[in-house]
Design a protein around this motif. Structure first.
Motif, PDB file in Angstrom:
ATOM      1  N   VAL A  40      36.120  37.337  31.655  1.00  0.00           N
ATOM      2  CA  VAL A  40      36.187  37.326  33.116  1.00  0.00           C
ATOM      3  C   VAL A  40      35.545  36.056  33.682  1.00  0.00           C
ATOM      4  O   VAL A  40      36.076  35.435  34.608  1.00  0.00           O
ATOM      5  CB  VAL A  40      35.531  38.588  33.694  1.00  0.00           C
ATOM      6  N   ASP A  41      34.420  35.633  33.076  1.00  0.00           N
ATOM      7  CA  ASP A  41      33.784  34.399  33.545  1.00  0.00           C
ATOM      8  C   ASP A  41      34.715  33.209  33.354  1.00  0.00           C
ATOM      9  O   ASP A  41      34.864  32.365  34.238  1.00  0.00           O
ATOM     10  CB  ASP A  41      32.482  34.150  32.770  1.00  0.00           C
ATOM     11  N   LEU A  42      35.336  33.174  32.195  1.00  0.00           N
ATOM     12  CA  LEU A  42      36.260  32.075  31.931  1.00  0.00           C
ATOM     13  C   LEU A  42      37.416  32.115  32.935  1.00  0.00           C
ATOM     14  O   LEU A  42      37.820  31.078  33.473  1.00  0.00           O
ATOM     15  CB  LEU A  42      36.791  32.174  30.505  1.00  0.00           C
ATOM     16  N   ALA A  43      37.910  33.314  33.183  1.00  0.00           N
ATOM     17  CA  ALA A  43      39.029  33.452  34.121  1.00  0.00           C
ATOM     18  C   ALA A  43      38.643  32.881  35.485  1.00  0.00           C
ATOM     19  O   ALA A  43      39.392  32.116  36.090  1.00  0.00           O
ATOM     20  CB  ALA A  43      39.419  34.920  34.243  1.00  0.00           C
ATOM     21  N   ARG A  44      37.456  33.237  35.951  1.00  0.00           N
ATOM     22  CA  ARG A  44      36.981  32.713  37.244  1.00  0.00           C
ATOM     23  C   ARG A  44      36.950  31.194  37.230  1.00  0.00           C
ATOM     24  O   ARG A  44      37.401  30.535  38.152  1.00  0.00           O
ATOM     25  CB  ARG A  44      35.561  33.211  37.511  1.00  0.00           C
ATOM     26  N   HIS A  45      36.400  30.682  36.126  1.00  0.00           N
ATOM     27  CA  HIS A  45      36.261  29.232  36.015  1.00  0.00           C
ATOM     28  C   HIS A  45      37.635  28.566  36.040  1.00  0.00           C
ATOM     29  O   HIS A  45      37.862  27.580  36.740  1.00  0.00           O
ATOM     30  CB  HIS A  45      35.512  28.915  34.723  1.00  0.00           C
ATOM     31  N   LEU A  46      38.565  29.134  35.283  1.00  0.00           N
ATOM     32  CA  LEU A  46      39.907  28.557  35.229  1.00  0.00           C
ATOM     33  C   LEU A  46      40.563  28.562  36.603  1.00  0.00           C
ATOM     34  O   LEU A  46      41.289  27.655  36.969  1.00  0.00           O
ATOM     35  CB  LEU A  46      40.784  29.353  34.253  1.00  0.00           C
ATOM     36  N   LYS A  47      40.266  29.600  37.349  1.00  0.00           N
ATOM     37  CA  LYS A  47      40.919  29.693  38.646  1.00  0.00           C
ATOM     38  C   LYS A  47      40.260  28.766  39.664  1.00  0.00           C
ATOM     39  O   LYS A  47      40.947  28.148  40.479  1.00  0.00           O
ATOM     40  CB  LYS A  47      40.852  31.143  39.144  1.00  0.00           C
ATOM     41  N   ASP A  48      38.937  28.660  39.601  1.00  0.00           N
ATOM     42  CA  ASP A  48      38.232  27.977  40.683  1.00  0.00           C
ATOM     43  C   ASP A  48      37.966  26.498  40.438  1.00  0.00           C
ATOM     44  O   ASP A  48      37.840  25.731  41.385  1.00  0.00           O
ATOM     45  CB  ASP A  48      36.905  28.693  40.969  1.00  0.00           C
ATOM     46  N   ASP A  49      37.853  26.088  39.166  1.00  0.00           N
ATOM     47  CA  ASP A  49      37.603  24.679  38.908  1.00  0.00           C
ATOM     48  C   ASP A  49      38.794  23.845  39.393  1.00  0.00           C
ATOM     49  O   ASP A  49      39.928  24.070  38.971  1.00  0.00           O
ATOM     50  CB  ASP A  49      37.401  24.474  37.399  1.00  0.00           C
ATOM     51  N   LYS A  55      45.853  29.043  39.427  1.00  0.00           N
ATOM     52  CA  LYS A  55      45.917  30.077  40.454  1.00  0.00           C
ATOM     53  C   LYS A  55      46.934  31.164  40.109  1.00  0.00           C
ATOM     54  O   LYS A  55      46.916  32.239  40.663  1.00  0.00           O
ATOM     55  CB  LYS A  55      46.301  29.456  41.797  1.00  0.00           C
ATOM     56  N   LEU A  56      47.862  30.813  39.229  1.00  0.00           N
ATOM     57  CA  LEU A  56      48.973  31.730  38.975  1.00  0.00           C
ATOM     58  C   LEU A  56      48.844  32.342  37.588  1.00  0.00           C
ATOM     59  O   LEU A  56      48.967  31.651  36.577  1.00  0.00           O
ATOM     60  CB  LEU A  56      50.298  30.966  39.106  1.00  0.00           C
ATOM     61  N   LEU A  57      48.580  33.642  37.554  1.00  0.00           N
ATOM     62  CA  LEU A  57      48.601  34.363  36.279  1.00  0.00           C
ATOM     63  C   LEU A  57      50.012  34.889  36.092  1.00  0.00           C
ATOM     64  O   LEU A  57      50.491  35.712  36.866  1.00  0.00           O
ATOM     65  CB  LEU A  57      47.608  35.517  36.299  1.00  0.00           C
ATOM     66  N   LEU A  58      50.673  34.379  35.065  1.00  0.00           N
ATOM     67  CA  LEU A  58      52.080  34.727  34.917  1.00  0.00           C
ATOM     68  C   LEU A  58      52.272  36.049  34.210  1.00  0.00           C
ATOM     69  O   LEU A  58      53.134  36.835  34.565  1.00  0.00           O
ATOM     70  CB  LEU A  58      52.803  33.628  34.141  1.00  0.00           C
ATOM     71  N   ASP A  59      51.467  36.280  33.189  1.00  0.00           N
ATOM     72  CA  ASP A  59      51.815  37.392  32.325  1.00  0.00           C
ATOM     73  C   ASP A  59      50.599  37.832  31.512  1.00  0.00           C
ATOM     74  O   ASP A  59      49.769  37.016  31.130  1.00  0.00           O
ATOM     75  CB  ASP A  59      52.926  36.926  31.368  1.00  0.00           C
ATOM     76  N   VAL A  60      50.501  39.123  31.312  1.00  0.00           N
ATOM     77  CA  VAL A  60      49.509  39.668  30.392  1.00  0.00           C
ATOM     78  C   VAL A  60      50.272  40.567  29.438  1.00  0.00           C
ATOM     79  O   VAL A  60      51.100  41.367  29.880  1.00  0.00           O
ATOM     80  CB  VAL A  60      48.447  40.511  31.127  1.00  0.00           C
TER      81      VAL A  60
END
Ligand code: SF4
Lengths: 564, 195
Positions: A40-49, A55-60
């Motif tokens: 989750v921390d990495l996800a935040r970083h990827l989105k905000d840096d 900004k776009l999560l395509l698929d899980v």
């Protein structure tokens, strides 16, 4: 578009530990193996840096590797619309504790994708607000996409066992809510476009809460794909978005070709482009027509359907089928186009614009239509991206993202066309974008037809494509190739790929894992309308029931693609 | 109202023995026009020529069903254009598309909600047999749950095939072969044995 090194450096700024975030070398996309503790921390970083800006999560999706110590893997595909780069994250987890934190708080588009991975693969997403089955019915036992699940094992659902949102059962009868009631729309409802179900709570006439239920057309595409050879999957892809079946096949073939490292000959590419664009026209026609029909304008549907019949005529001449074409093969197409193909297409290029113009004269400035659609179902561009929207619906929010332009494939960069956008973000804007896209698609068809080169229509590599029939009858070697391909299927080298194209509804992605055998190990489809439709219940709040119908039509939700 | 009375209202002049046939109904050669039929036959003739379909369209086949209704193929030519989305208002259930286990209870409910007499056309390979979805969530033919009169093959069936299916259903209604009619006949036979 930054380089791999730049992206890695941007991640290492905050996650220096190799054990937690490790780069996997090679691959079609830059891939990181992530420890679930830091996801989750990495996800935040990827989105905000700002250097990364995903900004776009395509698929899980989940993948099952029974022989590995860490049996399950949850795979994320991310894209940045500003930088144009993409990455893949992989989070492994052991069989006895398939738990991974939910990224829903970071990207709302994870909502349904995570529920799907839970439903089909049994991965638990801790912290997800509504983790329950989404595609399979509530009486279903087990997780269907696990390798040890028998594809034919069915479970019966009885009347009365159907799912109902928890809030719908609660009674709300206080002073302020004396007129609230719960209303069930679908799954069999004239405006439910096949098989969608929406449960809404009404206060007077205004919707205060809504939840959608999907999966009524879950036909197990992904499980079926695992038990068929690579080319046998193509008929199944046709039935994903059945309003424009050609484009699904093209997307799939391109993905497999990427994995094989081959490319279809130029003539096949241009046939694919022409038929894909005609399919896009067909799809938009049905969508606009059905949307108008739902809000009470029957006549345009009749005009639009005439255009569709003309298009069917050309498609049928190419492959013998009107709707489910199965025309694409890995490495090309199955037959050459008929001799009068050019004539047929030129007739369409003349006729369809007339019909579209007729419809536009009736509708675009029509006051009733404008009042029914303007400002209805409005979504801001930030929200749209957050929900994972792509395609015409995203472009109607003012974001000029089109895979054909941003990541050209099959020679779209050689063609002159525009990507229409609108700024309203509402139902009317979506209508405008689709109408303009019809015109642009016809422009593409015109150019591609002029430039259509002669030559072979499928590659001559007989590890992939069948030899010509005459040769099979006369040459020993060809007979052997034919036999091997038919009996064993082609062998696709082990590896994984995410192939994506611009389908009628947006980015259609195929995440394909191959183990080197004659059958796909795992195929995950990223259906564009899945992401779009998950925003629908949230868009309904504050609208009335007739608006719900208008919005639903404008999103062009195709159940085959939604539920697969 | 007694059945004879109903007949008299419906056909005031052509049923012999009910009323004197007036001069206007005489043939040029002076003979009288006769038409004798059974009440059920008459009803069947009316029913088969005004079928009201309920399109239970779930998947790709539903798109082809739309083609059949639209102007090019025009189901109206066969008296079946009044498409109704309420089971209460229709007598022909056209199941067009794949039915999943999740959808099956809905299908059964809709079938049960239709007023009798009712007929079922199963359109497409999926509705008939599950098609090429031999899978964990797909009903392997809707006749697992409801009786079917006409199976239309194809994936999807061409519009012509569906039209042929409708015409075949009309023939079946005319000759009393549908599931509903056979059930009624069987019930009557059982009742007369009991008497
Ligand atoms: S029979 Fe074929 S076309 Fe019809 S619903 Fe099934 S898969 Fe789709």
């Amino acid at each position: 578009m930054g380089t791999r090194e730049q992206r890695l450096a941007a991640i290492r700024k905050s996650f220096p530990d190799e054990a937690l975030v490790a780069e996997v070398p090679g691959g079609d996309l830059q891939t990181f193996r992530v420890d679930r503790k830091v996801l989750v921390d990495l996800a935040r970083h990827l989105k905000d840096d700002p250097d990364l800006d995903f900004k776009l999560l395509l698929d899980v999706c989940g993948v099952d590797y029974p022989e590995r110590a860490e049996r399950f893997e949850s795979v994320y595909h991310l894209s940045s619309l500003t930088h144009g780069h993409r990455i893949r994250l992989k989070v492994p987890m052991p069989a006895d504790a398939p738990v991974v934190p939910s990224v829903y708080p970071v990207w709302r588009s994870a909502d349904w994708f995570e529920r799907e991975a839970f439903d089909l693969m049994g991965i638990l997403f801790s912290g997800h607000p509504n983790l329950k089955r989404i595609l399979c019915h509530p009486a279903f036992q087990g997780h269907a996409l696990r390798k040890d699940y028998d594809p034919g094992q069915r479970w019966l659902l009885r009347e009365g066992e159907q799912d109902e949102p928890v809030w719908a059962r609660a009674v709300q009868e206080d002073e302020d809510h004396f007129e609230t009631q719960v209303l069930n729309l679908g799954p069999s409802h004239p405006a439910s476009h096949g098989t969608l179900r929406t449960v809404v709570r009404l206060d007077g006439e205004v919707i205060t809460q809504a939840e959608t239920e999907i999966g009524y057309l879950h036909r197990c595409f992904e499980k079926m794909a695992e038990s068929h050879t690579w080319n046998q999957v193509i008929p199944y892809t046709d039935r994903l978005n059945y309003c424009s079946s050609m484009m699904n096949g093209v997307g799939y073939a391109l993905a497999v070709e990427k994995l094989l490292g081959v490319e279809a000959p130029p003539r096949a590419q241009s046939i694919r482009i022409i038929l894909s664009e005609l399919s896009r026209v067909m799809d938009h026609i049905v969508d606009i027509g059905a949307n108008l029909n739902d809000i009470g304008a029957m006549t345009p549907f009749l005009y639009m359907y005439e255009a569709r019949e003309e298009l069917y005529t050309v498609l049928e001449a190419c492959c013998g089928s009107r709707l489910t074409m199965s025309y694409v093969r890995v490495g090309g197409v199955s037959h050459d186009v008929p001799a009068d193909f050019g004539e047929g297409v030129r007739f369409i290029l003349k006729r369809v614009p007339q019909l579209v113009a007729d419809m536009e004269r009736l509708i675009t400035e029509n006051r009733i239509f404008r009042q029914r659609t303007e400002g209805v179902g409005k979504l801001s561009s930030e929200d749209a991206i957050d929900w994972g929207w792509t395609g015409p619906c995203l472009r109607a929010c003012g974001v000029p993202f089109d895979v054909r332009k941003s990541y050209p494939y099959m020679g779209y960069d050689q063609l002159d066309f525009k990507v229409p956008i609108a700024h309203g973000g509402d139902t009317f804007a979506r209508y405008l974008v689709r109408v303009e896209e019809i015109k642009q698609s016809l422009r593409i068809v015109e150019q591609a037809l002029e430039a259509m080169p002669p030559g072979p229509i499928i590659i001559s590599d007989h590890n992939v494509a069948l030899p010509a029939k005459e040769k099979v009858y006369t040459e020993m070697e060809s007979l052997i190739w034919h036999f091997k391909l038919v009996m064993e299927g082609m062998k696709v080298p082990a590896g994984e790929v995410y192939g994506f194209t611009e389908a009628a509804n947006g980015e259609l992605g195929y995440y394909i894992v191959s183990d080197g055998s004659g059958k796909p190990y795992r195929i995950k489809v990223r259906p564009p309308c899945f992401a779009i439709f998950q925003a629908y219940p949230h868009m309904l709040k504050g609208h009335m029931i007739p608006d719900a119908v208008a919005i639903l039509g404008s999103l062009n939700v195709i159940a085959g693609e939604l539920d697969r | 109202m007694k059945r004879e009375d109903a007949t008299r209202q419906l056909l005031p002049t052509v049923v012999p023995g009910v009323r004197e046939v007036g001069a206007a109904e005489r043939q040029p050669d002076g003979s009288q026009i006769f038409l004798t039929t059974r009440w059920e036959k008459l009803l069947d003739a009316a029913r088969k020529n005004s079928l009201w379909p309920f399109p239970f369209g779930t998947a790709c086949c539903a798109i082809e069903f739309m083609s059949v209704v639209m102007s090019h193929y025009d189901l109206a030519r066969f008296g079946a254009e009044v498409v109704r989305f309420s089971p209460r208002q229709s007598d022909l259930l056209i199941v067009a598309g794949t039915v999943t286990d999740k959808m099956a209870p809905v299908l059964v409910r809709i079938y049960e909600q239709m007023a009798e007499p009712k007929y079922v056309i199963s359109m497409g390979a999926c509705a008939c047999t599950g098609g090429f979805y031999r899978a964990y969530h797909v009903v392997q033919g809707i006749d697992e749950f409801i009786p079917v009169d006409v199976y239309v093959p194809g994936c999807p069936p061409t519009p012509e095939a569906l039209l042929r299916g409708v015409v075949r259903l009309q023939e079946m209604i005319g000759s009393g072969e549908t599931q509903y009619q056979r059930n009624v006949a069987a019930q009557k036979a059982a009742a007369s044995v009991g008497e």
